[in-house]
Design a protein around this motif. Sequence first.
Motif, PDB file in Angstrom:
ATOM      1  N   ILE A 229       1.229  -1.752   0.191  1.00 41.84           N
ATOM      2  CA  ILE A 229      -0.186   0.196   0.038  1.00 41.84           C
ATOM      3  C   ILE A 229       1.165   1.106  -0.401  1.00 41.84           C
ATOM      4  CG2 ILE A 229      -1.651   1.017   1.166  1.00 41.84           C
ATOM      5  CD1 ILE A 229      -2.735  -1.121   2.444  1.00 41.84           C
ATOM      6  N   ILE A 230       1.057   1.984  -0.803  1.00 45.26           N
ATOM      7  CA  ILE A 230       1.702   3.080  -1.544  1.00 45.26           C
ATOM      8  C   ILE A 230       0.644   4.679  -0.112  1.00 45.26           C
ATOM      9  CG2 ILE A 230       2.645   5.471  -2.901  1.00 45.26           C
ATOM     10  CD1 ILE A 230       3.755   3.102  -3.753  1.00 45.26           C
ATOM     11  N   THR A 231       0.322   4.861   0.605  1.00 53.16           N
ATOM     12  CA  THR A 231      -0.580   6.302   0.677  1.00 53.16           C
ATOM     13  C   THR A 231       0.598   7.441   1.866  1.00 53.16           C
ATOM     14  OG1 THR A 231      -2.354   5.933   3.007  1.00 53.16           O
ATOM     15  CG2 THR A 231      -0.618   5.600   3.560  1.00 53.16           C
ATOM     16  N   ASP A 232      -0.479   7.853   2.179  1.00 55.24           N
ATOM     17  CA  ASP A 232      -0.081   9.440   3.035  1.00 55.24           C
ATOM     18  C   ASP A 232       0.418   9.365   4.421  1.00 55.24           C
ATOM     19  OD1 ASP A 232      -2.137  10.714   4.572  1.00 55.24           O
ATOM     20  OD2 ASP A 232      -2.655  10.683   2.349  1.00 55.24           O
ATOM     21  N   LYS A 233       1.202  10.356   5.234  1.00 54.62           N
ATOM     22  CA  LYS A 233       1.131   9.382   5.937  1.00 54.62           C
ATOM     23  C   LYS A 233      -0.016  10.134   6.784  1.00 54.62           C
ATOM     24  CE  LYS A 233       6.526  11.180   5.532  1.00 54.62           C
ATOM     25  NZ  LYS A 233       7.456  12.548   5.460  1.00 54.62           N
ATOM     26  N   GLY A 234      -0.934  10.436   6.705  1.00 54.09           N
ATOM     27  CA  GLY A 234      -2.512  10.990   7.423  1.00 54.09           C
ATOM     28  C   GLY A 234      -2.777  10.026   8.574  1.00 54.09           C
ATOM     29  N   ILE A 235      -2.301   8.536   8.557  1.00 59.04           N
ATOM     30  CA  ILE A 235      -2.798   7.324   8.901  1.00 59.04           C
ATOM     31  C   ILE A 235      -2.729   6.566   9.978  1.00 59.04           C
ATOM     32  CG2 ILE A 235      -3.023   6.321   6.331  1.00 59.04           C
ATOM     33  CD1 ILE A 235      -0.797   4.008   7.383  1.00 59.04           C
ATOM     34  N   PRO A 236      -3.546   6.409  10.776  1.00 59.41           N
ATOM     35  CA  PRO A 236      -3.137   6.145  12.300  1.00 59.41           C
ATOM     36  C   PRO A 236      -1.879   5.145  12.697  1.00 59.41           C
ATOM     37  CG  PRO A 236      -5.117   6.047  11.708  1.00 59.41           C
ATOM     38  CD  PRO A 236      -5.022   6.130  10.657  1.00 59.41           C
ATOM     39  N   ASP A 237      -1.406   5.601  13.912  1.00 59.66           N
ATOM     40  CA  ASP A 237       0.463   4.639  13.712  1.00 59.66           C
ATOM     41  C   ASP A 237      -0.610   2.981  14.538  1.00 59.66           C
ATOM     42  OD1 ASP A 237       1.701   6.842  13.463  1.00 59.66           O
ATOM     43  OD2 ASP A 237       1.846   6.707  16.136  1.00 59.66           O
ATOM     44  N   THR A 238      -1.418   2.933  14.800  1.00 55.73           N
ATOM     45  CA  THR A 238      -2.352   1.681  14.954  1.00 55.73           C
ATOM     46  C   THR A 238      -2.676   0.960  13.439  1.00 55.73           C
ATOM     47  OG1 THR A 238      -4.455   2.972  15.316  1.00 55.73           O
ATOM     48  CG2 THR A 238      -2.947   2.421  17.446  1.00 55.73           C
ATOM     49  N   VAL A 239      -2.904   1.715  12.437  1.00 57.84           N
ATOM     50  CA  VAL A 239      -3.790   0.775  11.055  1.00 57.84           C
ATOM     51  C   VAL A 239      -2.338   0.547  10.814  1.00 57.84           C
ATOM     52  CG1 VAL A 239      -5.051   1.440   9.229  1.00 57.84           C
ATOM     53  CG2 VAL A 239      -5.945   2.692  11.292  1.00 57.84           C
ATOM     54  N   LEU A 240      -1.165   1.259  10.753  1.00 55.25           N
ATOM     55  CA  LEU A 240      -0.187   0.986  10.387  1.00 55.25           C
ATOM     56  C   LEU A 240       0.580  -0.272  10.592  1.00 55.25           C
ATOM     57  CD1 LEU A 240       2.697   1.637   8.463  1.00 55.25           C
ATOM     58  CD2 LEU A 240       3.667   3.479   9.762  1.00 55.25           C
ATOM     59  N   GLN A 241       0.693  -0.158  11.831  1.00 51.98           N
ATOM     60  CA  GLN A 241       0.857  -1.198  12.735  1.00 51.98           C
ATOM     61  C   GLN A 241       0.244  -2.630  11.691  1.00 51.98           C
ATOM     62  OE1 GLN A 241       0.761  -0.022  17.212  1.00 51.98           O
ATOM     63  NE2 GLN A 241       2.885   1.406  16.407  1.00 51.98           N
ATOM     64  N   HIS A 242      -1.089  -2.334  12.214  1.00 50.57           N
ATOM     65  CA  HIS A 242      -1.933  -3.459  12.212  1.00 50.57           C
ATOM     66  C   HIS A 242      -1.289  -4.182  10.562  1.00 50.57           C
ATOM     67  CE1 HIS A 242      -5.988  -5.665  12.592  1.00 50.57           C
ATOM     68  NE2 HIS A 242      -5.402  -5.901  11.387  1.00 50.57           N
ATOM     69  N   LEU A 243      -1.378  -3.219   9.768  1.00 55.62           N
ATOM     70  CA  LEU A 243      -0.887  -3.689   8.391  1.00 55.62           C
ATOM     71  C   LEU A 243       0.422  -4.414   8.019  1.00 55.62           C
ATOM     72  CD1 LEU A 243      -2.236  -0.340   6.323  1.00 55.62           C
ATOM     73  CD2 LEU A 243      -3.188  -2.754   6.218  1.00 55.62           C
ATOM     74  N   GLU A 244       1.610  -3.641   8.205  1.00 56.79           N
ATOM     75  CA  GLU A 244       2.346  -4.649   8.915  1.00 56.79           C
ATOM     76  C   GLU A 244       2.487  -5.713   9.688  1.00 56.79           C
ATOM     77  OE1 GLU A 244       4.812  -1.143  10.894  1.00 56.79           O
ATOM     78  OE2 GLU A 244       5.163  -0.376   8.668  1.00 56.79           O
ATOM     79  N   ARG A 245       1.573  -5.448  10.624  1.00 55.50           N
ATOM     80  CA  ARG A 245       1.466  -7.345  11.242  1.00 55.50           C
ATOM     81  C   ARG A 245       1.070  -8.091  10.424  1.00 55.50           C
ATOM     82  NH1 ARG A 245      -0.055  -4.767  15.626  1.00 55.50           N
ATOM     83  NH2 ARG A 245      -2.478  -4.956  15.688  1.00 55.50           N
TER      84      ARG A 245
END
Length: 253
Positions: A229-245
């Motif tokens: 996924i390519i997105t901007d820095k506005g996504i919440p940290d919790t969402v980012l961590q879930h995606l990476e997991r």
Amino acid sequence: MTLAERHQIILSKLQKDQYINVVDLCKELNVSSVTIRKDLKLLEEKNLLYRTHGGATVNNPYTVDRPVNEKEQIMSAEKNNIGLQAAALLQENDSIVIASGTTVQAFARNIPQNLNITVITAALNVALELVRNPGIEVMQLGGLLRKSSSSVTGIYAENVLRDFFCTKLFLGVDGIDLEYGLTTTNSMEAHLNRQMISCSQKTIVLADSTKFGKRGFGKICGLEEIDQIITDKGIPDTVLQHLERSGVKVTLV
């Protein structure tokens, strides 16, 4: 802990993270899932949150169809930066699929002029961007034209895709829900997107941060079916961590 205190904690966490999970709340507040679900129902009735499958969000998760000229004005700078980053992934002689949406249109606009690639696309606005690029061979899919997205859907487009296998798919979406997956507002477009995934070696989603926590009518696929996924820095940290997991590579621009 009183009911009011519990509700205050829930709302504070929601304000901070934009999304809360029932299981996490049960552990933190030491109460049952039945209690938490009752709390969320009460708070939703007061218009303080929106319940989702397995949790709640502060934003309305349900997307609506908008005209393409209206969507072009939303997060335009972020979409252009996402498009620039996506264009850097292209290699000489790539054969790619570009789906529909204003973010993938920004990607098409940023493809270098000196790159020789083949593009299959369902989107008229994407094809019009690419026709000015002499190095690109464009195959425009046919079918029923959706005026709101300037793209085609239907069995004709799906049948053509069955004859090809491409290196990359660049996919635009209307919603990314951590549990439900990727969605769009139109079921026929979702079905075509699934065919695009099946004929591509790698699926790359281009979506600005407003798409996260949203859910459209037509489900495209689960998170496990996408690579990046390519997105901007506005996504919440919790969402980012879930995606990476979940094994999804996330690139922030």
